[in-house]
Design a protein around this motif. Structure first.
Motif, mmCIF file in Angstrom:
data_model
loop_
_atom_site.group_PDB
_atom_site.id
_atom_site.type_symbol
_atom_site.label_atom_id
_atom_site.label_comp_id
_atom_site.label_asym_id
_atom_site.label_seq_id
_atom_site.Cartn_x
_atom_site.Cartn_y
_atom_site.Cartn_z
ATOM 1 N N TYR A 78 0.835 -1.204 0.000
ATOM 2 C CA TYR A 78 0.000 0.000 0.000
ATOM 3 C C TYR A 78 0.864 1.246 0.000
ATOM 4 N N ASN A 79 1.873 1.288 0.871
ATOM 5 C CA ASN A 79 2.680 2.497 1.032
ATOM 6 C C ASN A 79 3.486 2.821 -0.221
ATOM 7 N N GLU A 80 4.003 1.790 -0.894
ATOM 8 C CA GLU A 80 4.884 2.026 -2.039
ATOM 9 C C GLU A 80 4.150 2.078 -3.374
ATOM 10 N N VAL A 81 2.926 1.545 -3.422
ATOM 11 C CA VAL A 81 2.200 1.506 -4.691
ATOM 12 C C VAL A 81 0.865 2.248 -4.603
ATOM 13 N N CYS A 82 0.013 1.804 -3.695
ATOM 14 C CA CYS A 82 -1.376 2.289 -3.673
ATOM 15 C C CYS A 82 -1.510 3.714 -3.128
ATOM 16 N N SER A 83 -0.626 4.104 -2.216
ATOM 17 C CA SER A 83 -0.792 5.401 -1.548
ATOM 18 C C SER A 83 -0.573 6.572 -2.483
ATOM 19 N N ALA A 84 -0.036 6.320 -3.675
ATOM 20 C CA ALA A 84 0.149 7.403 -4.631
ATOM 21 C C ALA A 84 -1.186 7.961 -5.100
ATOM 22 N N CYS A 85 -2.244 7.136 -5.033
ATOM 23 C CA CYS A 85 -3.569 7.577 -5.492
ATOM 24 C C CYS A 85 -4.661 7.435 -4.440
ATOM 25 N N HIS A 86 -4.510 6.469 -3.535
ATOM 26 C CA HIS A 86 -5.593 6.132 -2.605
ATOM 27 C C HIS A 86 -5.242 6.523 -1.170
ATOM 28 N N ALA A 213 -5.381 1.992 -14.001
ATOM 29 C CA ALA A 213 -4.438 1.130 -14.713
ATOM 30 C C ALA A 213 -3.929 0.053 -13.758
ATOM 31 N N PRO A 214 -3.424 -1.056 -14.274
ATOM 32 C CA PRO A 214 -2.925 -2.118 -13.381
ATOM 33 C C PRO A 214 -1.842 -1.577 -12.451
ATOM 34 N N PRO A 215 -2.070 -1.580 -11.141
ATOM 35 C CA PRO A 215 -1.058 -1.037 -10.230
ATOM 36 C C PRO A 215 0.081 -2.015 -9.958
ATOM 37 N N LEU A 216 -0.215 -3.306 -10.034
ATOM 38 C CA LEU A 216 0.799 -4.340 -9.798
ATOM 39 C C LEU A 216 1.093 -5.002 -11.138
ATOM 40 N N THR A 217 2.261 -4.757 -11.674
ATOM 41 C CA THR A 217 2.540 -5.201 -13.040
ATOM 42 C C THR A 217 3.662 -6.216 -13.153
ATOM 43 N N THR A 218 4.649 -6.137 -12.286
ATOM 44 C CA THR A 218 5.811 -7.026 -12.416
ATOM 45 C C THR A 218 6.209 -7.598 -11.065
ATOM 46 N N ALA A 219 6.755 -8.795 -11.092
ATOM 47 C CA ALA A 219 7.274 -9.402 -9.867
ATOM 48 C C ALA A 219 8.451 -8.576 -9.362
ATOM 49 N N GLY A 220 8.559 -8.473 -8.055
ATOM 50 C CA GLY A 220 9.641 -7.696 -7.470
ATOM 51 C C GLY A 220 9.394 -6.212 -7.458
ATOM 52 N N GLY A 227 11.731 -11.584 3.045
ATOM 53 C CA GLY A 227 12.279 -12.443 2.005
ATOM 54 C C GLY A 227 11.247 -13.145 1.145
ATOM 55 N N THR A 228 9.969 -12.927 1.394
ATOM 56 C CA THR A 228 8.927 -13.538 0.568
ATOM 57 C C THR A 228 9.035 -13.045 -0.864
ATOM 58 N N GLU A 229 8.864 -13.969 -1.823
ATOM 59 C CA GLU A 229 8.936 -13.588 -3.232
ATOM 60 C C GLU A 229 7.743 -12.712 -3.588
ATOM 61 N N ALA A 230 8.001 -11.557 -4.135
ATOM 62 C CA ALA A 230 6.949 -10.576 -4.419
ATOM 63 C C ALA A 230 6.385 -10.783 -5.826
ATOM 64 N N THR A 231 5.646 -11.888 -6.010
ATOM 65 C CA THR A 231 4.935 -12.071 -7.271
ATOM 66 C C THR A 231 3.721 -11.137 -7.285
ATOM 67 N N VAL A 232 3.140 -10.952 -8.450
ATOM 68 C CA VAL A 232 1.962 -10.082 -8.541
ATOM 69 C C VAL A 232 0.830 -10.629 -7.671
ATOM 70 N N GLU A 233 0.624 -11.935 -7.715
ATOM 71 C CA GLU A 233 -0.443 -12.526 -6.914
ATOM 72 C C GLU A 233 -0.162 -12.379 -5.420
ATOM 73 N N GLN A 234 1.105 -12.570 -5.033
ATOM 74 C CA GLN A 234 1.466 -12.440 -3.618
ATOM 75 C C GLN A 234 1.236 -11.020 -3.128
ATOM 76 N N MET A 235 1.651 -10.042 -3.915
ATOM 77 C CA MET A 235 1.449 -8.642 -3.523
ATOM 78 C C MET A 235 -0.036 -8.317 -3.430
ATOM 79 N N ALA A 236 -0.824 -8.838 -4.370
ATOM 80 C CA ALA A 236 -2.265 -8.586 -4.368
ATOM 81 C C ALA A 236 -2.920 -9.179 -3.128
ATOM 82 N N LYS A 237 -2.551 -10.403 -2.783
ATOM 83 C CA LYS A 237 -3.130 -11.052 -1.601
ATOM 84 C C LYS A 237 -2.705 -10.331 -0.321
ATOM 85 N N ASP A 238 -1.452 -9.908 -0.269
ATOM 86 C CA ASP A 238 -0.957 -9.253 0.939
ATOM 87 C C ASP A 238 -1.641 -7.907 1.171
ATOM 88 N N VAL A 239 -1.787 -7.110 0.106
ATOM 89 C CA VAL A 239 -2.441 -5.814 0.287
ATOM 90 C C VAL A 239 -3.931 -6.004 0.560
#
Length: 288
Positions: A78-86, A213-220, A227-239
């Protein structure tokens, strides 16, 4: 005898009347629904809208609990991606202590944000570093600025988004991973269907066209501290998990409180039943 028979007959007739009335209402209602379904033309939104995927959440079920590491990962997304708009206007910086952050971390994070303030010398509106008691600031000064920066689509506040949407946690996670090209089948079946010039196809959104627009586009895209791998699905579930917490921070505590209450009510019910048996047993003996 004839009077009693008349009363019974009237009662039967009244009962039959009400049964027939209920049956008539049911049949006419069912017919209207069927007829409406037959007459109402199919739409792309109805045919191609999808229900959210069902994910496994640590907070689901009667014994659910928060996964603190997941909430921290979601907060970072949220802080690094979503907070830019929400915004998160109902969440205070100090609330982050519930996610496992200590007081110094919360103070440092709050101070890194600029919140609305008043200049004590001039009385004019200004900004200042945040305090733990402040709430998350909006990325835009007002709705007009928000609309101007987003093609006239005002980004919604996310504080209660999982409560405002049906099956909220699954909805948010599915929406964030659901961007795709318009299916060829949709174009063939509904040739008049078209997204707005700034729209993005997403079958989990009600009208299939999402201004965001798609906010989560690439892994990492975000680097997780654990150390959890930041796949798009993982980031989506976590947020999505994080936004479930912002909407219902007392969710787990409420479940934990519910079990002692249920046990107490069960014990009280048994106690009341045994008391009733003892009281009426004494009354029975007197009657005998």
């Amino acid at each position: 005898m004839s009077k009693l028979l008349s009363i019974r007959l009237v009662g039967i007739l009244v009962g039959v009347f009400f049964v027939l009335a209920v049956l008539w209402a049911f049949l006419t209602g069912a017919f209207a629904v069927i007829q409406e379904g037959e007459l109402k033309p199919a739409t792309a939104e109805h045919e191609f809208h999808e229900h959210p995927n069902q994910y496994a959440w640590s907070f689901d079920g009667p014994f659910g609990k928060w996964d603190t590491q997941q909430l921290q990962r979601g907060f970072k997304v949220y802080n690094e991606v979503c907070s830019a708009c929400h915004s998160l206007k109902y969440v205070a910086f100090r609330d982050l202590e519930a996610l496992g952050y200590d007081e110094s971390q919360v103070k440092a994070f709050a101070a890194s944000k600029q919140v609305p303030g008043v200049d004590p010398q001039t009385g004019e509106a200004t900004t200042r570093p945040g305090l733990p008691t402040d709430y998350f600031p909006s990325p835009y000064p007002n709705a007009v600025a928000a609309a101007a920066a987003n093609n006239n689509a005002i980004p919604p506040d996310l504080s209660l988004i999982t409560k405002a949407r049906h099956d909220g946690s699954n909805y948010v996670a599915s929406l964030l991973t659901g961007y795709r090209e318009v299916p060829a089948e949709l174009k063939k079946e509904f040739p008049d269907f078209a997204l707005s010039p700034t729209g993005h196809y997403n079958p989990y959104f009600a009208n299939l066209g999402l201004a965001m627009a798609p906010p989560l586009t690439t892994a990492g895209q975000v680097t997780f501290d654990d150390g959890t791998e930041a796949t798009v699905e993982q980031m989506a579930k976590d947020v999505a998990a994080f936004l479930t917490w912002t909407a219902e921070p007392q969710l787990v505590k409420r479940k934990q409180t519910g079990w002692p209450v249920l046990i107490f009510l069960l014990f009280a019910t048994v106690l009341a039943y045994l008391s009733k048996k003892q009281i009426w047993a004494a009354a029975k003996r007197k009657d005998d």
